[in-house]
Design a protein around this motif. Structure first.
Motif, PDB file in Angstrom:
ATOM      1  N   UNK A   6       0.857  -1.183   0.000  1.00 24.27           N
ATOM      2  CA  UNK A   6       0.000   0.000   0.000  1.00 24.27           C
ATOM      3  C   UNK A   6       0.891   1.230   0.000  1.00 24.27           C
ATOM      4  N   UNK A   7       0.665   2.113  -0.960  1.00 28.23           N
ATOM      5  CA  UNK A   7       1.433   3.353  -1.084  1.00 28.23           C
ATOM      6  C   UNK A   7       0.504   4.524  -0.778  1.00 28.23           C
ATOM      7  N   UNK A   8       0.863   5.316   0.208  1.00 30.67           N
ATOM      8  CA  UNK A   8       0.079   6.483   0.605  1.00 30.67           C
ATOM      9  C   UNK A   8       0.819   7.729   0.143  1.00 30.67           C
ATOM     10  N   UNK A   9       0.131   8.582  -0.610  1.00 25.78           N
ATOM     11  CA  UNK A   9       0.758   9.835  -1.054  1.00 25.78           C
ATOM     12  C   UNK A   9       0.656  10.877   0.054  1.00 25.78           C
ATOM     13  N   UNK A  10       1.596  11.837   0.095  1.00 27.92           N
ATOM     14  CA  UNK A  10       1.619  12.804   1.196  1.00 27.92           C
ATOM     15  C   UNK A  10       0.438  13.769   1.148  1.00 27.92           C
ATOM     16  N   UNK A  11       0.177  14.358   2.314  1.00 26.87           N
ATOM     17  CA  UNK A  11      -0.859  15.386   2.428  1.00 26.87           C
ATOM     18  C   UNK A  11      -0.441  16.622   1.624  1.00 26.87           C
ATOM     19  N   UNK A  12      -1.395  17.485   1.385  1.00 25.46           N
ATOM     20  CA  UNK A  12      -1.147  18.703   0.614  1.00 25.46           C
ATOM     21  C   UNK A  12      -0.094  19.574   1.299  1.00 25.46           C
ATOM     22  N   UNK A  13       0.775  20.130   0.469  1.00 24.00           N
ATOM     23  CA  UNK A  13       1.797  21.072   0.929  1.00 24.00           C
ATOM     24  C   UNK A  13       1.803  22.243  -0.034  1.00 24.00           C
ATOM     25  N   UNK A  14       2.446  23.319   0.361  1.00 26.43           N
ATOM     26  CA  UNK A  14       2.525  24.488  -0.520  1.00 26.43           C
ATOM     27  C   UNK A  14       3.205  24.136  -1.833  1.00 26.43           C
ATOM     28  N   UNK A  15       4.260  23.320  -1.783  1.00 25.69           N
ATOM     29  CA  UNK A  15       4.955  22.982  -3.027  1.00 25.69           C
ATOM     30  C   UNK A  15       4.067  22.150  -3.944  1.00 25.69           C
ATOM     31  N   UNK A  16       3.271  21.231  -3.395  1.00 27.38           N
ATOM     32  CA  UNK A  16       2.340  20.471  -4.246  1.00 27.38           C
ATOM     33  C   UNK A  16       1.296  21.406  -4.852  1.00 27.38           C
ATOM     34  N   UNK A  17       0.754  22.290  -4.028  1.00 28.14           N
ATOM     35  CA  UNK A  17      -0.297  23.202  -4.491  1.00 28.14           C
ATOM     36  C   UNK A  17       0.217  24.139  -5.593  1.00 28.14           C
ATOM     37  N   UNK A  18       1.477  24.547  -5.514  1.00 30.46           N
ATOM     38  CA  UNK A  18       2.046  25.513  -6.456  1.00 30.46           C
ATOM     39  C   UNK A  18       2.777  24.857  -7.623  1.00 30.46           C
ATOM     40  N   UNK A  19       2.698  23.523  -7.752  1.00 28.76           N
ATOM     41  CA  UNK A  19       3.453  22.790  -8.778  1.00 28.76           C
ATOM     42  C   UNK A  19       4.935  23.152  -8.684  1.00 28.76           C
ATOM     43  N   UNK A  20       5.429  23.158  -7.449  1.00 26.07           N
ATOM     44  CA  UNK A  20       6.822  23.492  -7.151  1.00 26.07           C
ATOM     45  C   UNK A  20       7.570  22.192  -6.893  1.00 26.07           C
ATOM     46  N   UNK A  21       8.750  22.070  -7.487  1.00 22.71           N
ATOM     47  CA  UNK A  21       9.585  20.912  -7.189  1.00 22.71           C
ATOM     48  C   UNK A  21       9.860  20.923  -5.694  1.00 22.71           C
ATOM     49  N   UNK A  22       9.763  19.773  -5.062  1.00 20.56           N
ATOM     50  CA  UNK A  22       9.835  19.686  -3.608  1.00 20.56           C
ATOM     51  C   UNK A  22      10.959  20.560  -3.062  1.00 20.56           C
ATOM     52  N   UNK A  23      10.589  21.410  -2.103  1.00 24.89           N
ATOM     53  CA  UNK A  23      11.553  22.330  -1.503  1.00 24.89           C
ATOM     54  C   UNK A  23      11.818  21.999  -0.041  1.00 24.89           C
ATOM     55  N   UNK A  24      11.361  20.837   0.396  1.00 27.48           N
ATOM     56  CA  UNK A  24      11.581  20.444   1.778  1.00 27.48           C
ATOM     57  C   UNK A  24      10.612  21.068   2.743  1.00 27.48           C
ATOM     58  N   UNK A  25       9.549  21.686   2.234  1.00 24.26           N
ATOM     59  CA  UNK A  25       8.567  22.341   3.096  1.00 24.26           C
ATOM     60  C   UNK A  25       7.616  21.358   3.762  1.00 24.26           C
TER      61      UNK A  25
END
Length: 189
Positions: A6-25
């Protein structure tokens, strides 16, 4: 014996919302609340793993999960594009972005290619095929995509055509050398 992952995707973050490459936020407060409300809804597992990113570790904690963070389950290394939006990179390096989105072997950012991440995650998936009990992993969306590509024997060119919404579960069950896939159902909360 049937293997279950089972693979669970992470909760919403600012980088996901902004289509930003993960910034460690961190994940957003609302995403953490959604994950906390879904805590306990996942079946028990023999193994719990977590991608090493902040947003996956925070999502796992909100779900009441803890486990090692193997590098095989790290998100796609986007090199010098880390922390920038796709729009920002596209404005400065349009040809490179175009190649990266269409050629899975291309890594103009100096990081990892889509093909590389698919192969890395595929090796991990092959390694858990014969593991006893269920494996539960909180992982980056690109790890879910790479798992689907590998499990179904798809060409890496479909990688960007697979959408992975936040806080969804993708289930794999495998036996006799093949995997079946159930994509992205939301966590009950």
């Amino acid at each position: 014996m049937t293997s279950r992952v089972l693979l669970v995707s992470p909760a919403m973050s600012a980088s996901l919302r902004q289509a930003r490459f993960d910034d460690g936020g961190s994940i957003e407060d609302s995403g953490a609340a959604q994950a906390r409300s879904a805590a306990g809804s996942l079946p028990s597992a023999a193994r719990v793993l977590v991608s090493p990113s902040v947003r996956c570790r925070e999502t796992a904690a909100a779900l009441g999960l803890d486990g090692p963070a193997p590098q095989e389950l790290a998100g796609l290394d986007v090199g010098r594009w880390r922390g920038r939006t796709l729009e920002e990179v596209g404005a400065v390096e349009p040809a490179e972005v175009g190649r990266w989105l269409t050629d899975p072997a291309c890594a103009p950012h100096g990081g990892e290619s889509v093909r590389d991440v698919c192969e890395r995650v595929g090796r991990w998936l092959d390694g858990v095929r014969d593991a006893d009990g269920r494996t539960l992993a909180v992982v980056e969306p690109e790890v879910v995509r790479a798992t689907a590509v590998h499990a179904l024997g798809l060409p890496a060119t479909v990688f960007w055509r697979l959408d992975v919404p936040p806080l969804t579960v993708t289930e794999l069950s495998g036996r006799a050398g093949r995997w079946n896939l159930r994509l992205g159902h939301p966590l009950a909360g």
